[in-house]
Design an enzyme around this catalytic site. Structure first.
Site, PDB file in Angstrom:
ATOM      1  CB  VAL A 128     116.887  61.306 137.746  1.00 47.77           C
ATOM      2  CG1 VAL A 128     116.439  61.089 136.306  1.00 47.77           C
ATOM      3  CG2 VAL A 128     116.937  59.977 138.460  1.00 47.77           C
TER       4      VAL A 128
ATOM      5  CG  ASP B  32     107.551  48.823 143.744  1.00 43.17           C
ATOM      6  OD1 ASP B  32     106.472  48.769 144.382  1.00 43.17           O
ATOM      7  OD2 ASP B  32     108.358  49.759 143.855  1.00 43.17           O
TER       8      ASP B  32
END
Ligand SMILES: *[C@@H]1O[C@H](CO)[C@@H](O)[C@H](O)[C@H]1NC(C)=O
Ligand SMILES: *[C@@H]1O[C@H](CO)[C@@H](O)[C@H](O)[C@H]1NC(C)=O
Ligand SMILES: *[C@@H]1O[C@H](CO)[C@@H](O)[C@H](O)[C@H]1NC(C)=O
Ligand SMILES: *[C@@H]1O[C@H](CO)[C@@H](O)[C@H](O)[C@H]1NC(C)=O
Ligand SMILES: *[C@@H]1O[C@H](CO)[C@@H](O)[C@H](O)[C@H]1NC(C)=O
Ligand SMILES: *[C@@H]1O[C@H](CO)[C@@H](O)[C@H](O)[C@H]1NC(C)=O
Ligand SMILES: *[C@@H]1O[C@H](CO)[C@@H](O)[C@H](O)[C@H]1NC(C)=O
Ligand SMILES: *[C@@H]1O[C@H](CO)[C@@H](O)[C@H](O)[C@H]1NC(C)=O
Length: 872
Positions: A531, A642
């Site tokens: 990223v 999550d």
């Protein structure tokens, strides 16, 4: 109606109004010289000004041997073409001569450190002088940009103010350091009103001094370098006339206490005066401001603080701009505050109304502060505001509208500081494994469009809906949400992005945004890929760019599924996708960058200041709304799978954004089906025990995890802390036990002491307890949770209203709160837990990265957990 909408939107923190057009400019510079170095012809910059090419420049004796023109190798589209994309490479001392009128001038020097004709700017060191002042010395624009890239982009401009004397010309001299070269992309000279920044000697400045503030004199023989110029509480503005750039202030705020930003108002007209003429600062600076906030108790407990990196060994002129524009300020002694500069009291009773003589009248105050030589060579200059209630003012609050900070030259005329050190590549952040066996930390910084129109409209509808028509039935509730879901996969954005969302980027655009995937722009990495933080739209919009490794298990099909799913999910409280790139076999996702990181980082194991209770409630409500939308907003419900505090991100305005849909799963689709069977995944400490046991996934698993987050928010500790006494190890068990004993107040975050009304606390405990019921069917829906949390907020607000002054919530109301000091490091993560000391032998965890199953024996319950180490 429109008025309501506008107010609502500004309440939501959306930026609507840019500085109103100011015409004619309050100051017309007699001289404005713009040189686009290295360009062969005249060209306009983004702001419409015409820059002249420098072939046969009448000011600079450039020639193709000792000072050749060159184009930047990397034509970075995120950087303004004019003046940055061409340069002059200067191999030997060169002096530009500007025959300007006497008086103060802005000198602005523009640098884009790239490669020019095979010469890398990283090799370039040079000195720049202006008449008898040294502006830069053995300067490396490359190092300056590397150290500062986060803040601005891959370019830099330096602004100086130098007074040209009678019968003098302005001579700008570039001298390469030995065996090096200089380069320059743009030169700008703009004349400045006399006396704007310097005064004559018999009108001294205040030197902020630890003993007693004293007088300090300097006049136009001193030259200045602009360190910072901020439009506090507002957005970037350029003033007309002098072309100063006033930038947003939020990234200079220390800690998480941002106070309240007051946006532009059309109904205010700034009344400039002889002492504060209209060219001092544009109306946008004086209309927008930052205050400490509406809560006197909160304000009295913190300092609204900014910090600015400065070179030590210099004196600095700190100019603070103020203007009272609030209708409720009608007299002096209503808002009085301290001003501290570098922890020294600069002002004991700052009273803007008193200083300016009325509302809407601007005023500025100048302070000089000495930052003595010391190591390290660059330090922070601190500015802090705090209410002063000694004179019994009406409001315990403080305000600031604008800041300018200038460095003063040393007695020898030198303004140059040392080079900033090369910033070590941030590198992949520490890898935090989770049950999936891959790192997804990147998401904590990633993401989101601040306000797709859909989100705005949705939030508007929701707020209106909840505040006016409290729905009687859930079915109705659901239908109103359905209205706004899945409107379009390409929503248009509120304002910040001029183009459509979920756009397709070319690989060239992605390369430009990340400086060709420069290592220094990496903000996260893992098995899935890397990223990067990049900038799009001419460097104006920071984004997080996730480049999937081609070897990643996340295949092409899943890449497309993710785009499809995420581009349909548009909600104020969900992170969303800006676009993607699939050129040349790449799999790249582009998200907007989220400045405040994740919720967990504002709760514990952090240097961030504590969030006040109401803000925590608002964050919980936002996250709950986001999850509610996931569950009900789409045709098939989506289960996040999550939910945890580190997956709830906080934007600039502290609006919660649920992130990381990597594990999301479409819920039951067929008729009569109530769950989906699946391999258990999720994060340790947050997993629904029923889901563990039966491996059947429903929305209620998210509800359970959300319940864990609620107690995390209340108690400011991780879900599992193995070092604590046995009964306290598992937050959920411990907190529910305390709640049932009526002793919840004893385990709350001690920093919330005195901040929570007992009724609100009680309600909150009840909600969390419900969410954590063992049996999924007994748990509330996320919609119910939104509701109840809003009620808890209302209870808090009502309680506050009934208490006037004094310490609102006495000890007896909330009880004395004593909490365990949490000192462990990473116990909330399974793998670190395995290595950690466990005081109780029954609470053991055996695991290992790559092992196929983990056996958890916690609180006497055996959970067998299936884990797929390969991830998805
Ligand atoms: C600037 O320096 C030159 C010599 O370097 C000197 O002759 C001149 O007087 C100085 N000017 C001022 C204003 O100090
Ligand atoms: C210029 O700075 C560089 C790096 O900071 C240093 O290596 C070099 O010696 C300096 N040169 C001079 C002439 O000071
Ligand atoms: C740039 O950002 C990264 C990640 O947010 C951070 O680790 C690094 O310290 C920042 N660098 C500077 C110079 O601010
Ligand atoms: C410098 O300031 C003085 C007043 O302090 C003023 O009289 C003089 O004109 C200024 N010089 C220039 C060149 O602006
Ligand atoms: C201000 O000017 C700069 C430089 O010309 C330009 O890049 C930027 O977009 C302008 N900002 C605004 C808000 O007009
Ligand atoms: C001011 O106080 C802060 C917080 O106590 C500290 O971190 C900072 O170094 C101090 N600054 C100065 C210049 O003393
Ligand atoms: C605010 O800052 C001043 C000066 O650094 C310090 O003395 C004071 O303790 C701070 N107050 C709070 C509440 O942090
Ligand atoms: C700045 O430099 C000039 C010229 O060398 C000098 O007269 C003046 O005192 C210096 N200013 C300060 C604040 O030292």
């Amino acid at each position: 109606m429109l008025g309501i909408l506008l107010r609502l939107l500004s309440f939501l923190g959306f930026i609507f109004v840019t500085a109103a057009a100011q015409n004619p400019p309050p100051y017309r510079p007699s001289e404005m010289i713009l040189i686009n170095c290295g360009a062969s012809s005249d060209d306009a910059s983004g702001d419409g000004r015409l820059w002249s090419g420098d072939v046969q420049s009448k000011f600079c004796p450039f020639n193709s041997q000792t000072s050749p023109a060159s184009e930047a190798y990397q034509q970075d589209q995120s950087v303004d073409r004019v003046p940055y994309m061409t340069a002059r490479i200067i191999h030997s001392k060169l002096t530009c001569t500007f025959p300007v009128l006497p008086g103060p001038k802005f000198i602005r020097l523009y640098f884009y450190p790239d490669t020019y004709s095979d010469l890398s700017a990283s090799e370039s060191f040079f000195t720049v002088t202006a008449n008898n002042y040294t502006l830069l010395s053995n300067y490396s624009a490359y190092l300056a940009v590397s150290a500062n890239k986060n803040q601005t982009g891959p370019y830099i401009f330096k602004e100086f103010i130098v007074t040209v004397w009678d019968n003098q010309e302005l001579k700008l001299t570039f001298t390469p350091s030995p065996s090096s070269f200089a380069f320059i992309n743009g030169i700008e000279i703009v004349s400045t009103p006399n006396g704007l920044y310097t005064r004559d000697m018999n009108n001294p400045y205040t030197l902020v001094n630890s003993d007693l503030n004293t007088a300090f004199q300097f006049d136009n023989a001193t030259s200045l370098e602009t360190v910072i110029r901020l439009n506090v509480g507002g957005q970037n503005v350029n003033d007309t006339g002098m072309f100063r750039t006033w930038r947003e202030d939020s990234k200079y705020i220390f800690g998480g206490a941002y106070g309240t930003a007051h946006k532009w108002r059309d109904d205010v007209t700034i009344k400039y005066t002889k002492d504060t003429p209209a060219y001092t600062a544009p109306p946008a600076v004086y209309i927008t401001k930052r205050s400490m906030g509406p809560e006197p108790r909160v304000n009295l407990n913190y300092n609204l603080t900014w910090h600015f990196p400065v070179d030590s060994g210099f004196k600095y002129l700190v100019r603070l701009h103020f203007c009272e524009t609030d209708n409720f300020i009608t007299d002096i002694n209503q808002r009085v505050f301290f001003i501290f500069i570098n922890n020294v009291t600069a002002e004991i009773e700052a009273d803007v109304f008193h200083w300016s003589g009325g509302r809407d009248i601007p005023v500025y105050k100048d302070y000089v502060i000495d930052v003595p030589e010391g190591s390290p060579s660059n330090q922070d200059l601190w500015l802090a505001l705090h209410p002063n209630i000694h004179s019994n003012p009406t409001y315990a609050d403080a305000i600031l509208n604008g800041i300018e900070i200038f460095k003063l030259n040393k007695s020898d005329g030198n303004l140059a500081g040392p080079n900033l050190e090369l910033v070590v590549v941030p590198g992949p952040p520490e890898q935090r494994p989770n049950l999936e066996g891959r790192t997804r930390k990147e998401s904590s910084h990633v993401v989101v469009i601040v306000g797709a129109v859909v989100g705005v409209v949705f939030a508007f509808a929701l707020i209106l809906y909840f505040s006016v028509y409290r729905p009687k039935s859930k079915a109705k509730d659901k239908s109103s949400i359905l209205l706004f879901s899945y409107t379009s996969s390409c929503a248009t954005i509120a304002l910040p992005l001029p183009t459509d969302l979920c756009r397709k980027f070319t690989i060239a655009e992605i390369r430009a945004a990340t400086r060709n995937f420069d290592d220094q722009t990496v903000i996260g990495s893992g098995g899935f890929g890397t990223v990067y933080k990049g900038y799009i739209e001419s460097g104006s919009i920071p984004v997080a760019i996730k480049r999937l490794a081609l070897s990643s298990k996340q295949g092409i099909r899943e890449f497309h599924t993710e785009i499809e799913m995420l581009s349909k999910l548009r909600h104020l409280h969900l992170v969303s996708l800006i676009g993607y790139c699939d050129d040349q076999g790449e799999m790249i996702l582009v998200y907007e960058y989220i400045p405040h990181g994740n919720l967990q980082d504002h709760l514990y194991k952090t240097k961030n200041p504590p969030l006040p209770w109401k803000q925590r409630l608002q964050i919980c409500i936002g996250a709950a709304r986001g999850l509610h939308y996931l569950h009900t907003g789409a045709k098939h419900s989506i289960i996040h799978r999550d939910v945890k505090s580190s997956n709830i991100l906080l934007d600039r305005n502290w609006v919660a954004k649920v992130s990381d849909f990597g594990l999301s799963k479409t819920g039951p689709t067929g008729d009569g089906q109530t769950h989906v069977s699946t391999v258990v995944r999720g994060s340790f400490g947050y997993l629904d025990p029923e889901y563990y046991r039966r491996q059947q996934l429903t929305e209620k698993s998210d509800v359970y995890s959300f319940g864990v987050v609620l107690f995390e928010v209340l108690c400011a500790r991780p879900p599992v802390v193995s070092s604590l006494p046995k009964e306290e190890v598992i937050l959920v068990d411990w907190a529910r036990k305390c709640y049932r004993r009526g002793a919840l107040d004893q385990i709350i975050d001690p920093r919330l002491k005195g901040d929570i009304a007992a009724v609100s606390l009680n309600k909150f405990g009840e909600i969390a307890d419900y969410c954590l019921r063992d049996t999924a069917t007994e748990r509330p829906t996320m919609g119910d949770a939104v509701w109840s949390l809003e009620f808890a907020l209302q209870l808090q607000e009502t309680a506050e209203k009934f208490v006037n002054g004094g310490d609102v919530f006495s000890e007896s109301q909330i009880g004395s709160s004593v909490t365990q000091e949490v000192t462990t490091t990473d116990d909330d993560e399974l793998f670190t837990l395995s290595g950690g000391p466990m005081s109780d032998s029954r609470s053991t965890v055996s695991t290992g990265e790559g092992s196929a199953s983990n056996k958890l024996i916690l609180s006497g319950t055996v959970f067998s957990q299936i884990m797929n180490p390969q991830g998805r």
